[in-house]
Design an enzyme around this catalytic site. Structure first.
Site, mmCIF file in Angstrom:
data_model
loop_
_atom_site.group_PDB
_atom_site.id
_atom_site.type_symbol
_atom_site.label_atom_id
_atom_site.label_comp_id
_atom_site.label_asym_id
_atom_site.label_seq_id
_atom_site.Cartn_x
_atom_site.Cartn_y
_atom_site.Cartn_z
ATOM 1 N N ASP A 1 -11.113 2.896 4.326
ATOM 2 C CA ASP A 1 -11.430 1.471 4.191
ATOM 3 C C ASP A 1 -12.939 1.242 4.230
ATOM 4 O O ASP A 1 -13.401 0.140 3.902
ATOM 5 C CB ASP A 1 -10.783 0.674 5.338
ATOM 6 C CG ASP A 1 -9.470 0.022 4.933
ATOM 7 O OD1 ASP A 1 -9.407 -0.530 3.824
ATOM 8 O OD2 ASP A 1 -8.514 0.065 5.732
ATOM 9 N N GLN B 1 -4.410 -0.969 9.647
ATOM 10 C CA GLN B 1 -4.297 -2.337 9.146
ATOM 11 C C GLN B 1 -4.787 -3.326 10.212
ATOM 12 O O GLN B 1 -4.379 -3.268 11.363
ATOM 13 C CB GLN B 1 -2.835 -2.636 8.752
ATOM 14 C CG GLN B 1 -2.639 -3.969 8.042
ATOM 15 C CD GLN B 1 -3.326 -4.056 6.683
ATOM 16 O OE1 GLN B 1 -3.443 -3.068 5.967
ATOM 17 N NE2 GLN B 1 -3.791 -5.234 6.314
ATOM 18 N N LYS C 1 0.844 -1.203 0.000
ATOM 19 C CA LYS C 1 0.000 0.000 0.000
ATOM 20 C C LYS C 1 0.882 1.257 0.000
ATOM 21 O O LYS C 1 0.573 2.232 -0.690
ATOM 22 C CB LYS C 1 -0.948 -0.023 1.210
ATOM 23 C CG LYS C 1 -2.027 -1.105 1.089
ATOM 24 C CD LYS C 1 -2.838 -1.317 2.353
ATOM 25 C CE LYS C 1 -3.788 -2.497 2.195
ATOM 26 N NZ LYS C 1 -4.584 -2.802 3.394
HETATM 27 N N1 GUN Z 1 -6.749 -6.654 6.903
HETATM 28 C C1 GUN Z 1 -7.093 -7.526 5.941
HETATM 29 N N2 GUN Z 1 -7.621 -6.888 4.885
HETATM 30 C C2 GUN Z 1 -7.613 -5.581 5.183
HETATM 31 C C3 GUN Z 1 -8.039 -4.422 4.486
HETATM 32 O O1 GUN Z 1 -8.540 -4.440 3.358
HETATM 33 N N3 GUN Z 1 -7.856 -3.237 5.141
HETATM 34 C C4 GUN Z 1 -7.312 -3.173 6.392
HETATM 35 N N4 GUN Z 1 -7.206 -1.979 6.968
HETATM 36 N N5 GUN Z 1 -6.924 -4.229 7.059
HETATM 37 C C5 GUN Z 1 -7.070 -5.430 6.452
#
Ligand code: GUN
Length: 303
Positions: free
Chosen positions: A120, A97, A53
Site C-alpha cells: 500500500d 485494511q 481485492k
Molecule cells: N482504507 C481505505 N482505503 C484503503 C486503502 O487503499 N488501503 C488500505 N489498506 N486500507 C484502506
C-alpha cells in the site's frame, strides 16, 4: 458538450489481464506471488473492499491468505500477526485494511510492516521515499489516479492541478505524484477559504473528501480533467462520488462513481503485489547467485 467519462472499470480489467499473463508465466516456473490480507474489526465498507481485492487476486493468480481479526483485537495481537506475515517467505505483500479497531495505534501497526511487503506504500519509510523522490512503492489510489489522468492524453507538465483533501492515503501522495510530473499543485481542505476560487483554476481537479455534491459545475474550469475519488452511500442506497452530476456539463473528462477510481485502486494493489514478488525473487537470486559466482572464481583462480 458533456465530459467524456474515463472508464476505470475497463482500464482496471485490462491491467488485471496483463498481470494475470505475467503471473501465469511465473507460475510455469513454479513460483507464485502471495498477499497476506488482514481485516480487523467489522467495518462493512472495509469488508466489501477486501472482498473485491481478494476476488482480483484470484483473477490475477495471486495467492491471497485472509486473516480475519475481531473488533476486540488488541494492538499486540495485530502486531504479532504482521510479524508472522513479515517472516513468511510465501507472503510478498501485506494488505492491512484500514481503519483498524478503536484504541489501536494505526501508525505503529503500519510501520511494523516490512517495507518490501508494504504494497500500500503506507509505512513512514516508503512515504518518505515518495516525498524525497526515491524509487519506492506507489500508494494504490494515487497510482490509479495518475493512470486515469494519463489515459486522457493530457500532459501534466505545467498544468495547474488542484487536489481537494489532505489524507495520507490519497490527498498528500497524489499531490506529490502530480508535482513529480511537473504540474503546479494546490492542495485544498476543509479550512480553505474560497474553495470555488481555487478549483476554477484547475486544469486537473482531484476530489478526495467523501462528501456527496461537494463540487458542482460552477466550480469547474471548462474542459478540465476531473477525478472523483469520493464513495458516498446515500440514504436511498445509491453510491455517489463527491461531484454533483452537473459537473459533467463543465468538465472535459470525468471519472464516474462507481466505475472510476475504485477498480483502479484494486488493480494497482495487484500490480504492487506482483512487483513486490518480482523484487523478492530478484533479491533471492542475488543471494543465491553470490556463492555460485564465488565458487566459480575460486575454481578458475581469477575474476
Ligand atoms: N482504507 C481505505 N482505503 C484503503 C486503502 O487503499 N488501503 C488500505 N489498506 N486500507 C484502506
Amino acid at each position: 458538450m458533456a465530459a467524456q467519462l474515463i472508464d476505470g472499470r475497463a482500464m482496471a480489467s485490462g491491467l488485471r489481464r496483463e498481470l494475470a499473463e505475467r503471473v501465469r508465466k511465473l507460475a510455469a516456473k513454479g513460483v507464485k506471488p502471495g498477499l497476506g490480507v488482514i481485516l480487523a474489526g467489522n467495518n462493512p465498507a472495509s469488508r466489501i473492499y477486501v472482498q473485491k481485492k481478494e476476488e482480483a487476486c484470484a483473477e490475477v493468480g495471486i495467492q491471497s491468505v485472509h486473516h480475519d481479526l475481531p473488533a476486540t483485537s488488541t494492538e499486540k495481537e495485530i502486531l504479532k500477526l504482521v510479524e508472522r506475515l513479515n517472516a513468511d517467505r510465501t507472503v510478498h505483500g501485506i494488505l492491512l485494511q484500514l481503519p483498524l479497531p478503536e484504541g489501536v495505534d494505526e501508525r505503529k501497526v503500519i510501520d511494523s510492516i516490512a517495507p518490501e511487503k508494504d504494497v500500500d506504500g503506507f509505512t513512514t519509510g516508503n512515504a518518505g521515499r515518495l516525498f524525497t523522490g526515491k524509487k519506492s512503492v506507489t500508494p494504490c489510489t494515487p497510482k490509479g489516479i495518475l493512470k486515469l489522468i494519463d489515459s486522457t492524453g493530457v500532459d501534466l507538465k505545467g498544468k495547474h492541478a488542484v487536489v481537494i483533501g489532505r489524507s495520507n492515503i490519497v490527498g498528500k501522495p497524489v499531490a506529490l505524484l502530480l508535482l513529480e510530473r511537473h504540474a503546479t499543485v494546490t492542495i485544498c481542505h476543509s479550512r480553505t477559504k474560497d474553495l470555488g476560487e481555487a478549483t476554477r483554476q484547475a486544469d486537473v481537479l482531484v476530489v478526495a473528501v467523501g462528501k456527496a455534491g461537494l463540487v458542482d459545475q460552477s466550480m469547474v474550469k471548462r474542459g478540465a480533467v476531473v477525478i472523483d475519488v469520493g464513495m458516498n452511500r446515500l440514504p436511498d442506497g445509491r453510491v455517489v462520488g463527491d461531484c454533483n452530476p452537473d459537473v459533467r456539463e463543465a468538465a472535459g473528462w470525468l471519472t464516474p462513481v462507481p466505475g472510476g477510481v475504485g477498480p483502479m485502486t484494486v488493480a494497482c494493489l495487484m500490480e504492487n503485489t506482483v512487483e513486490a514478488f518480482l523484487l523478492a525473487q530478484k533479491a533471492l537470486g542475488k543471494v543465491a547467485g553470490k556463492p555460485a559466482e564465488a565458487a566459480e572464481r575460486g575454481l578458475h583462480g581469477k575474476d
